[in-house]
Design an enzyme around this catalytic site. Structure first.
Site, mmCIF file in Angstrom:
data_model
loop_
_atom_site.group_PDB
_atom_site.id
_atom_site.type_symbol
_atom_site.label_atom_id
_atom_site.label_comp_id
_atom_site.label_asym_id
_atom_site.label_seq_id
_atom_site.Cartn_x
_atom_site.Cartn_y
_atom_site.Cartn_z
ATOM 1 N N HIS A 33 0.835 -1.204 0.000
ATOM 2 C CA HIS A 33 0.000 0.000 0.000
ATOM 3 C C HIS A 33 0.871 1.255 0.000
ATOM 4 O O HIS A 33 1.236 1.753 1.066
ATOM 5 C CB HIS A 33 -0.908 -0.016 1.231
ATOM 6 N N ASP A 162 -9.587 6.589 7.541
ATOM 7 C CA ASP A 162 -11.048 6.591 7.498
ATOM 8 C C ASP A 162 -11.623 5.254 7.936
ATOM 9 O O ASP A 162 -12.624 5.187 8.636
ATOM 10 C CB ASP A 162 -11.529 6.870 6.064
ATOM 11 N N ASN A 192 -7.973 11.625 3.866
ATOM 12 C CA ASN A 192 -7.614 11.708 2.442
ATOM 13 C C ASN A 192 -8.796 11.529 1.488
ATOM 14 O O ASN A 192 -8.602 11.534 0.269
ATOM 15 C CB ASN A 192 -6.480 10.719 2.124
ATOM 16 N N ILE A 194 -10.372 9.093 0.529
ATOM 17 C CA ILE A 194 -10.345 7.931 -0.373
ATOM 18 C C ILE A 194 -10.397 6.653 0.457
ATOM 19 O O ILE A 194 -9.696 6.525 1.457
ATOM 20 C CB ILE A 194 -9.033 7.913 -1.205
ATOM 21 N N HIS A 267 -4.107 3.123 -3.446
ATOM 22 C CA HIS A 267 -4.265 2.628 -2.076
ATOM 23 C C HIS A 267 -3.533 1.306 -1.842
ATOM 24 O O HIS A 267 -2.685 1.220 -0.965
ATOM 25 C CB HIS A 267 -5.747 2.448 -1.730
ATOM 26 N N SER A 391 -22.974 -9.514 37.486
ATOM 27 C CA SER A 391 -23.272 -10.892 37.088
ATOM 28 C C SER A 391 -21.995 -11.718 36.895
ATOM 29 O O SER A 391 -21.976 -12.906 37.178
ATOM 30 C CB SER A 391 -24.059 -10.904 35.776
ATOM 31 N N GLU A 418 -17.895 -4.483 24.556
ATOM 32 C CA GLU A 418 -17.066 -5.681 24.625
ATOM 33 C C GLU A 418 -15.849 -5.583 23.702
ATOM 34 O O GLU A 418 -14.742 -5.976 24.068
ATOM 35 C CB GLU A 418 -17.874 -6.929 24.242
ATOM 36 N N HIS A 480 -28.682 -15.464 24.552
ATOM 37 C CA HIS A 480 -27.691 -15.365 25.626
ATOM 38 C C HIS A 480 -27.024 -16.710 25.943
ATOM 39 O O HIS A 480 -26.147 -16.758 26.792
ATOM 40 C CB HIS A 480 -28.352 -14.825 26.903
#
Lengths: 671, 671
Positions: A33, A162, A192, A194, A267, A391, A418, A480
């Site tokens: 990159h 980004d 940028n 992009i 990129h 808990s 989390e 759960h």
């Protein structure tokens, strides 16, 4: 270093050197990159030459600034800067970018490259790790700095793109960083416009700075190619000590490439030989050999290295004064940096329990009691829960909560976050001197799974504590109730999963977790009370990960061996009592069992015995789907989702009571 | 219904009825969450009596407003409202809250309760599903509404809590909702300042409304116990059609409970009999029997039901006009609501390919070509990628991208938001009329794992397309190289994983994905080109999930059976050629293989043969760790992380070339 004293032309040469060396690394590897390093060259030079306090000769210096490249695909930028700064990253290393065994893998990998603080690549993780590192500094400073010496007084800098800002994990971590007022954290956004799919306007039009302001951050912006503007923004960021700062640096991706800059084409692919040549010409490097570093650039960084060394020497003096004046603190600091686990830790942990050994107890409750003792022995132990501490029972009693106004505490309120919890745990581990724990319901381990993988990949310690570990949590229902979670973590490299059946097994799980200094440990606990196991086996037996918890006749080879974990061990024992010659192996840790040699494994589970696995989770992994004799192993597991109902109703429905187990065994082996 | 015409006392009676019935449900179950329903009673009554457009007699009405309870633990609120509104949820159902087989499980579960639009409980998911539902309405409206008839013209309402707002998935989805200007989405935040761990000030002090404003939402606030204020806020939300709206409703958790309201104690436990009694007394329900609903309340809702029925009848007329005037559109709508898959779909898909069958091709490329034909056959197919479409190759060519200004498109730019992508896919599936696909690199399936689980649990269709499926993606390194991902998804109930080895297998994977209308399908694809398989087996063979792709001698029982998937099938074939009597089974879908009866399984993989699994992923699951004869199956997998290097270097290093495979087989079985 005062950047105003460096001629503009020299600054430009430095930036273009960074650009070209990075692009050449990518070109030589024929993959990578180039766009990000070329866009961020000016930001990097300001950061390194003026703001970062580091010691390239000692990449592990306690009080160094941490630098995290959250958009890790721009790794050539980091490697180039490490090389220029004098870390042990040579031109040859740069040439070996993305090759087997090199110091310069495709994305930065912790433990392989001096100066790389953190494994990045999966977006959003680096900035969230950086929050953990900044928190770590605050906690260390609060505990060890004195009126005379600020031995911890550094910052954490992070560059992010980004993509990092779009990922939920960074939102969670940034919200918490704002809440905690981490003024030692400075993030620079490579703004940028992009992304891989094209212009960010396709999908990302929110007002990022307003969002960060809402989190409680200071927000700033600058032209990312204007050294003075960058300097000014970083100056303001450094001056604000009560809030983290986000600087939007408006950049042009791939800047310098005449035909590819400011497009998504630059990129994730090499420029191509021709375009690289054109770039070198455009930037005044025509005719220079590959990986060429002008003398002026070498000289500037060489001067900078001297400044770094002087600052380091000053800190050394301060540190040595501190050690002399505060031997107790100094000793504690040494201890937490090199955690030493006593061989009788399990005994100490069990001795500290308040629930009597002969009383039924939930393993989450045993865990809670054991955690109190563990916290007293190891000052490095800090952690918390994603808003489920009442808990998961993971509060260190008597310790304050970490807050904006008090970083001496050891209990961290992560909030319902989390994923950030996992990333911040990793940040604490990267930092050093911490054994972090984090807890939630086992089902929600999925929300933080990428962080468990990164802990394993980066060889980070950490106690991932998951309670409510089966359908037996009951009425909360299938959203759960974990089913596949044991299997889904057992298959992850570098991770070890403990599912203890008793307080002694819980103690072993924690003690082994402390001993595993280069790998994360998962401890899976029940909501419901379990009857005490009547077994005379020793801690040493349990530590092996599997042991005989019960047998009807110890003299002969058992006809049936029940292999059970956690809450199913006592059930298997009751079932085993219905057979003339049966044994129950509690396998609290499958990974440990698999490390035994075959003879030891078969001593526990003889080849001649019939095998019955009893585990309230997915059967996946216990039986080969293609083995010749699939009846050799009977697996009593759960291959569908749970349901909302009282636990005892579910036990009957899913076949987890003595009658059902005995019947299933008889049906398979005795009819 | 004009709420101003209802006496304040009656409104209060309605709210208190909701409070008490909800609290009684929790009390009777002796488990659950009374605080949220008690806090949101006024909000619920305004929403149901004035804003929701529904038809309780037809919970699947096309143009109903969707309501999502994102903080699903407050399920008793929803069940109570469904009962009052006349859905098929009786007082008896309310009494059976959290009991086995009831319509009223602990958290709302899709498909089990009329009027429940969406399974919620894992926080952050519901609001993100709601974004998907709102997007679905926009897409349907854009495609099917005409100048005369707006047959799709409804809203999606969502109630969410602090926890939902803290979760990263909601941040991702909310950012996208703002970007797309989903003015048909209205979210009401239960701003009660309490989470499980205590007051939200412990960990959640960001300015939520400012954050949502930054996302491009309209933000509003009101006193959540003042009916007129709630009404006014909802009025403004409904009036804003260019932006989604977030209303902060300031509430008191557990309002009405004299000793427990406004504390975390009322969040997740029953009030207790005594406190419930005190609450009933305080709210004027002293002495009333359990689940008592005053006549005034019944009457109000009964009137409301008439209004709903009238509105529905009007829509029916409009719809029937539309059907008559636009038979082509009407036919397409019917088709997409009830996807019918032709039996020769695979042939059609293969016929549409442009790459010749005898050319090496990456399965991601086959997928791309097949997706084009699939899109032409099924208008329900819409989807996109988490910013990796140039790599995952999942763009429907010739179709516009979905944008704020154009919802007729079928390509969705999700941005770097994997978790939201999964949740929005689920939202589209809940909505109906969509077969959503979403794509990213296989390694990042972890980021969206909770949504895959929820799709499986809620019986939702969906094509989860994951490319770059092994270490053979090469230089990007271990952060991007899946190892445990196949195993970690195979163990999930209700999910089926395809790892195709050829274009024909890719076609089968997609066709089966379309046929699986009540379960999600995972399709795992290579980055690298694979040689074409020379096999004469039929599509019908492949559809079984496992078939003989090669054998040296078809007349006898093979001495060795290689079981391989995806990119390793051609490798296994080359290795098999080195043995006198070997067979290769391509097992594109382990789950399908396991559905065969034992005789069919053993016809493919005879018990008498030696078995060799070749798969570039975790060996977990292929071999039993406790079987008597573990040499019966040799697994050539990868039980550690990958590395950054060119693919062919990794192949040698990890033992995935012909020499290594042949040698491993000889070492195990022939020495």
């Amino acid at each position: 270093m005062n950047l105003k004293n460096i001629p503009a032309e020299t600054l430009s040469t430095i930036a273009n050197t960074i650009r070209i060396v990075s692009a050449e690394g990518v070109q030589r590897a024929n993959s990578g990159h180039p766009g990000m390093p070329m866009g961020l060259a000016e930001v990097a030079l300001v950061l390194w030459l003026k703001y970062l306090h580091i010691d390239p000769s000692d990449p592990k210096w306690l009080n160094r600034d941490r630098f995290v490249l959250s958009n890790g695909h721009g790794s050539m930028l980091l490697y180039t800067m490490l090389h220029l700064s004098g870390f042990d990253v040579s031109i040859n290393d740069l040439k070996n970018f993305r090759q087997s065994g090199s110091k310069t893998p495709g994305h930065p990998e912790y433990r392989y490259t001096p100066g790389v603080e953190c494994t990045t690549g999966p977006l959003g993780q680096g900035i969230s790790n950086a929050v953990g590192m900044a928190l770590a500094e605050k906690m260390m400073a609060a505990r060890y700095n004195t009126a005379e010496e600020n031995i911890f007084s550094h910052r954490t800098f992070c560059i992010l793109g980004d993509g990092c800002l779009m990922e939920g994990v960074s939102s969670e971590a940034s919200s918490l960083a704002g809440h905690l007022g981490l003024g030692n954290l400075i993030a620079i956004w490579d703004d940028n416009h992009i992304s891989i799919a094209g212009r960010t306007s396709l999908t990302f039009t929110e007002d990022v700075l307003a969002r960060y302001e809402a989190y409680g951050w200071q927000v700033l912006s600058c032209d990312g190619h204007d050294v003075q503007e960058i300097d000014e923004a970083l100056g303001k960021a450094v001056a604000e000590t009560g809030k983290p700062s986000l600087i939007a640096a408006r950049t042009i991706i791939g800047k310098g490439s005449p035909n590819k800059q400011d497009s998504s084409h630059v990129h994730g692919s090499p420029l191509g030989k021709e375009e690289l040549q054109l770039t070198k010409e455009a930037l005044g490097f025509a005719g220079e050999e590959d990986f060429y570093i002008p003398d002026t650039v070498r000289e500037i960084f060489s001067n900078k290295q001297e400044t770094w060394l002087t600052a380091r020497a000053n800190w050394n003096k301060q540190f040595s004064n501190w050690q002399n004046e505060h031997p107790v603190l100094a000793n504690e600091l040494t201890q937490r940096l090199e955690i030493t686990v006593p061989d009788d830790l399990e005994d100490q942990l069990l001795a500290g329990m308040t629930t009597p050994a002969n009383k039924a107890v939930a393993t989450r409750q045993s865990s809670s009691e054991i955690l109190q003792t563990l916290g007293k022995i190891f000052p490095a132990l800090v952690g918390g829960s994603a808003d489920l501490e009442p808990s998961t029972l993971t509060v260190l009693k008597g310790e304050p909560a970490v807050s904006k106004d008090n970083f001496t505490g050891r209990n961290i309120h992560f909030g319902v976050r989390e994923h950030a919890m996992g990333a911040i745990m990793n940040g604490l581990s990267y930092y050093g001197g911490f054994m972090p724990f984090g807890s939630t319901f086992f089902c929600f381990a999925d929300y933080m799974r990428p962080t468990i993988r990164l802990a394993a990949l980066s060889h980070l310690p950490g106690l991932f504590i998951f309670t409510h570990d089966s359908i037996f949590l009951g009425e909360d229902g299938p959203t759960h109730q974990p089913i596949e979670h044991l299997a889904s973590l057992r298959c992850m490299p570098g991770v070890v999963v403990f599912r203890p059946a008793s307080s002694a097994e819980v103690a072993v799980s924690y003690a082994e977790g402390m001993r595993r200094k280069t790998s994360p440990t998962i401890i899976v606990l029940t909501r419901q009370a379990l009857p005490p196991l009547e077994t005379d086996c020793s801690i040493n037996d349990i530590r092996k990960g599997a042991y005989v918890a019960f047998e009807t006749d110890s003299g002969t080879t058992p006809e049936i061996v029940f292999v059970a974990t956690g809450s199913e061990v006592s059930l298997a024992i009751e079932a085993a009592k219905q057979f003339a010659n049966a044994r129950v192996v509690s396998m609290l840790c499958l990974e440990y069992f698999q490390r035994m040699d075959l003879a030891s494994q078969q001593k526990l589970i003889p080849a001649a015995s019939r095998k019955v696995v009893v585990e309230a989770g997915s059967p996946f992994g216990w039986q080969s789907p293609i083995a010749s004799d699939r009846n050799d192993v009977l697996v009593l597991g759960i291959d569908r989702f749970g349901a909302s109902a009282p636990a005892e109703v579910l036990a009957a429905e899913y076949g987890f009571n003595v009658t059902s187990v005995v019947e299933a065994v008889r049906d398979t082996f005795y009819r």
